[in-house]
Scaffold this active site. Structure first.
Site, PDB file in Angstrom:
ATOM      1  N   LYS A 143      -5.080  -6.841   2.813  1.00 65.30           N
ATOM      2  CA  LYS A 143      -5.083  -4.848   2.434  1.00 65.30           C
ATOM      3  C   LYS A 143      -5.719  -4.860   0.795  1.00 65.30           C
ATOM      4  CE  LYS A 143      -2.297  -1.578   3.594  1.00 65.30           C
ATOM      5  NZ  LYS A 143      -0.765  -0.910   3.807  1.00 65.30           N
TER       6      LYS A 143
ATOM      7  N   SER B 276      -0.185   1.723   8.186  1.00 70.71           N
ATOM      8  CA  SER B 276      -1.313   1.909   7.171  1.00 70.71           C
ATOM      9  C   SER B 276      -2.263   0.467   7.244  1.00 70.71           C
ATOM     10  CB  SER B 276      -1.044   2.223   5.993  1.00 70.71           C
ATOM     11  OG  SER B 276       0.164   0.803   5.093  1.00 70.71           O
TER      12      SER B 276
ATOM     13  N   SER C 276       4.370  -0.068   8.334  1.00 74.09           N
ATOM     14  CA  SER C 276       2.428  -0.390   7.971  1.00 74.09           C
ATOM     15  C   SER C 276       2.152  -1.896   8.682  1.00 74.09           C
ATOM     16  CB  SER C 276       2.296  -0.308   6.455  1.00 74.09           C
ATOM     17  OG  SER C 276       2.577   1.219   6.250  1.00 74.09           O
TER      18      SER C 276
END
Lengths: 485, 93
Positions: free
Chosen positions: A79, A154, A178
């Site tokens: 990420k 996210s 997330s």
């Protein structure tokens, strides 16, 4: 041979028996990225050349070694909130477009030492603030199961990249859900470890009292293998703890007979899609069939977890993001004086959701409102934590839905910030209490995956993973693949 | 809960955030509903002042460790002769 269906253990066995090379496996995953990225947009940066070089280097090592490190030749995406030395790291923000970090995050170092091959940096909501990936400063990621739907957020790029076989493992971060919510939306396994289990050094900070790093994978066993590598104390993260993590490969195969599983009533109230509820209840029945002792429990204060979170988190965001001053790195709007430089840089380069949270955080911390909002939220947060502590005297684990719905269509909730905040209603309490939790696929509705959340006591990831493994072995949801062209 | 334009301008100033008139209008619409929702905490009776935390902080010796200076300097948005260059703090207007 389709390498993208092999687990970590199967890849390691194949490498050590010289059935295939790291170069071949890496090339197969890079080919998937080339093929699917135009429609998915799960990556912000693909490090193709570095990955190819790394594969050659690992194949050379393979020739003269018998014992392979635990993630040798495993294709991993990160990420884009994890800093990588010399590799563009943006946190999906225009403000950090072209930022080249001068160091590697601790998890990146650990994965690298364990033999990982990094394929690139995945898309997310800007600074990890969002539940749909639509708040990325660059472009939204699409759900591999249905391209008109969001992948969740996210860590949406991470979840989509794993589901679409663009990598075998992705490393995400979870502040209010997330990792777990996008795992649920994309039909993969997502593990948020106990607060303090994994070092956050090199994680671009959002809410430091809640942020935690964890893996997204296609199987429970793979999540266990990754956690074993990234867990542990780090002198650069004062909150990282030295609690022993048992040998997870052994732990997850143990029997689940007699494990006590609580089902909190409050997680099945209004707002939960009836068909999602049916599938989650069916999965819980399956846990019971496997020998777990299921009972109903109550957590009365969790209904206040979302307002608590949206006070604590923006408060910390407003402080953490004060570092983006446009002077030392990242994008800048150099104005006639310093104060204008600060406000123009931040005003022109941060996205709407990030700004909204900074304003909210500034409000709840400002004189006259601090006691009513921030101080109260800290107290309610402690009460929520205490209720979990009490419930875990009666049961070993909790089982709940991960998300009240399946993935929604792109654009459908983008206008109402409060509706988006409620997306995390079942995942946020876990962060407030600092607990480990995992989401795994337990069915599908209209071609979209549904996730079950298992929550454990602090430092008991092994029990969470054990129950998840038993469920996974008794079903085939984790073997389903999205049809991508 | 109502927020005026000047309330929002004040918050933006505290946060060092330039915001447009459109944004001010948007915040005037969005924020009251969010703040009302957050205000729902006021009805919660906190039954105990439980101050316990299971978080122990690990501290490390405060030692200087070398960092890649030239690499950091390359990141500076404004620099002059390898020094950080910033706009003036005070304007002599």
């Amino acid at each position: 041979m389709d390498f993208s269906n092999l687990s970590i253990a199967e890849l390691l066995a194949g490498y050590s028996q010289k059935k295939f090379s790291v170069k071949e496996v890496t090339a197969a995953y890079l080919a998937n990225i080339k093929k699917y990225e135009p429609s998915l947009k799960a990556f912000l940066t693909v490090t193709e050349e570095a990955a190819k070089q790394r594969a050659v280097e690992l194949d050379r090592q393979l020739k003269n070694s018998s014992q392979l490190p635990p993630l040798f030749g495993i294709p991993i995406s990160l990420k884009d909130v994890l800093v990588t030395r010399g590799i563009r790291t943006t946190a999906a923000s225009r403000l950090l477009d072209n930022y080249q970090p001068p160091y590697d995050a601790t998890v990146v170092k650990l994965l690298s030492t364990a033999g990982a091959v990094f394929l690139g940096k995945t898309n997310c909501d800007e600074f990890a603030m969002g539940a749909s990936n639509e708040k990325s400063g660059f472009y939204p990621t699409h759900n591999p199961w249905r391209l008109d739907c969001v992948p969740g957020g996210s860590s949406g790029g991470s979840a989509a990249s794993v589901a679409a076989r663009e990598c075998l493992v992705s490393i995400g971060s979870d502040t209010g859900g997330s990792i777990r919510q996008p795992a649920s939306f994309c039909g993969v396994v997502g593990l948020k470890p106990t607060y303090g289990r994994v070092s956050r050094y090199g994680l671009i900070a959002m809410t430091s009292s809640l942020d935690q790093i964890g893996p997204l994978t296609r199987s429970v066993a793979d999540a266990a293998s990754v956690l074993q590598v990234i867990a542990g104390p780090d002198k650069y993260d004062a909150t990282s703890a030295a609690h022993i993590l048992p040998d997870l490969a052994k732990e997850i195969t143990k029997s689940v007979k007699g494990l006590k599983v609580g089902v909190p009533t409050e997680f099945f109230g209004p707002g939960l899609d009836k068909r999602v509820e049916q599938l989650v209840r069916k999965a819980i029945d399956q846990l019971s069939d496997l020998g777990a002792l299921v009972q109903s429990v109550n957590l009365p204060t969790v209904k206040y977890a979302i307002p608590t979170y949206y006070i604590l988190s923006p408060a910390e965001i407003s402080a953490n993001l004060a570092r983006y001053d446009g002077l030392r790195y990242g994008g800048s709007y150099l104005a006639e004086d310093l104060a204008t430089t600060y406000s123009k840089t931040r005003g022109s380069l941060l996205g709407a959701e990030v700004k909204r949270r900074i304003i909210l955080g500034t409000y709840v911390l400002s004189a006259g409102y601090y006691d009513a909002y921030y101080k109260k939220a800290v107290k309610v947060g402690r009460q929520i934590k205490k209720e979990f502590r009490e419930i875990f005297k009666q049961v070993d684990l909790l089982a709940t839905p991960t998300s009240p719905t399946t993935a929604f269509t792109l654009g459908s909730r983008n206008q109402d910030p409060l509706a988006m905040y409620l997306e995390d209603v079942y995942t946020v309490p876990v962060n407030i209490a600092g607990l480990p939790a995992l989401s795994l696929p337990v069915g599908q509705l209209d071609g979209l995956p549904v996730g079950l959340q298992l929550i454990g006591r602090p430092w008991e990831e092994h029990l969470v993973l054990r129950l998840a493994q038993a469920y996974e072995q008794s079903t085939n949801w984790h073997t389903l693949q999205p049809e991508l062209k | 809960m109502e927020l005026t334009t000047s309330d929002i301008e004040h918050l933006a100033k505290l946060a060092r955030l330039s915001i447009s008139e459109n944004e001010i209008e948007k915040y005037k619409q969005d924020l009251p509903a969010i703040l009302d929702y957050l205000g729902s905490l006021s009805v919660v009776t906190v039954t105990s002042e439980d101050e316990t935390t299971d978080q122990t902080l690990r501290l490390r010796p405060d030692q200087v460790e070398p960092f890649d200076g030239p690499f950091l300097i390359d990141q500076l948005p404004g620099s002059a002769e390898r020094l950080l260059s910033v706009p003036p703090v005070f304007n002599n207007d």
